[in-house]
Design an enzyme around this catalytic site. Sequence first.
Site, PDB file in Angstrom:
ATOM      1  N   ASP A  30      48.898 -43.534 -15.806  1.00 51.28           N
ATOM      2  CA  ASP A  30      48.538 -42.672 -16.928  1.00 51.28           C
ATOM      3  C   ASP A  30      48.030 -41.347 -16.343  1.00 51.28           C
ATOM      4  O   ASP A  30      47.720 -41.257 -15.153  1.00 51.28           O
ATOM      5  CB  ASP A  30      47.460 -43.373 -17.750  1.00 51.28           C
ATOM      6  CG  ASP A  30      46.879 -42.508 -18.839  1.00 51.28           C
ATOM      7  OD1 ASP A  30      47.657 -41.957 -19.635  1.00 51.28           O
ATOM      8  OD2 ASP A  30      45.645 -42.374 -18.881  1.00 51.28           O
TER       9      ASP A  30
ATOM     10  N   ASP B   5      45.742 -38.504 -18.384  1.00 51.43           N
ATOM     11  CA  ASP B   5      44.397 -38.145 -18.846  1.00 51.43           C
ATOM     12  C   ASP B   5      43.416 -39.283 -18.589  1.00 51.43           C
ATOM     13  O   ASP B   5      43.619 -40.404 -19.055  1.00 51.43           O
ATOM     14  CB  ASP B   5      44.408 -37.833 -20.342  1.00 51.43           C
ATOM     15  CG  ASP B   5      45.246 -36.607 -20.676  1.00 51.43           C
ATOM     16  OD1 ASP B   5      45.092 -35.590 -19.988  1.00 51.43           O
ATOM     17  OD2 ASP B   5      46.047 -36.680 -21.624  1.00 51.43           O
TER      18      ASP B   5
ATOM     19  N   ASP C 127      43.380 -45.886 -18.022  1.00 49.06           N
ATOM     20  CA  ASP C 127      41.937 -45.930 -18.309  1.00 49.06           C
ATOM     21  C   ASP C 127      41.614 -46.415 -19.712  1.00 49.06           C
ATOM     22  O   ASP C 127      40.458 -46.341 -20.128  1.00 49.06           O
ATOM     23  CB  ASP C 127      41.326 -44.536 -18.099  1.00 49.06           C
ATOM     24  CG  ASP C 127      41.718 -43.557 -19.198  1.00 49.06           C
ATOM     25  OD1 ASP C 127      42.918 -43.487 -19.530  1.00 49.06           O
ATOM     26  OD2 ASP C 127      40.831 -42.867 -19.723  1.00 49.06           O
TER      27      ASP C 127
END
Length: 226
Positions: A15, A17, A176
Amino acid sequence: MYDESQSPYRGCIFDLDGTLADTLHSIAHFGNRTLETFGLPPIPVADYKLLVGNGAEVLMDRMLAHVGACLTGDARRAFRAEYDRRYAADPLALVGAYPGVPQVLAKQHSQGVRLGVLSNKPDDMTQAIVAELYPDIFDVVHGQREGVPTKPDPTALLSLAEELALPPGDILYVGDSGVDMDAGRAAGMDTCGVRWGFRSREELLDHGAKFLAGDPLQLMLIIEKG
């Protein structure tokens, strides 16, 4: 050349961000400037941690709901266009790599692990950030593209695995958020949740993270040893 003795994974997909790039203040900056343009109040930076993760369209809805605003039709489309215009004009504003992550990626790249990025951020912004923070590291990079479902739908992850020429079982997906863990599991990949990002340890575990990495060194050990 990939050295099988170095890692149980032949590939890793990340991922963006909250995982590779600390973009929270950037997203909040452009989000709040957009709200200001429409005469709406700003949102505290920390609150954006729970607004992001499902793509820009969902972010717009969550921002408006957060401030108690309802925009429809042309006004809603203009709101999204204003956000996109501001972000696209300077996608690297207030953005940085998390300390230690570039070193981990450089090592994996040097050992022949195939590396990819899949973000729900629009593709042009994703490409610009990755090119600036991690030049010549990733084999494939994709953000949100028209006609391709966003995570947690596994379609884009499976397509990226094909571009890496690897079966899903040979790939570790690193993110995250619960959205990332759901997407990775749906694609048949092992998942690792990073603790320096936007969401909580509890969310990552609730969504089935196989591993948790508290820092980049721990992430490197997970990639290399499983």
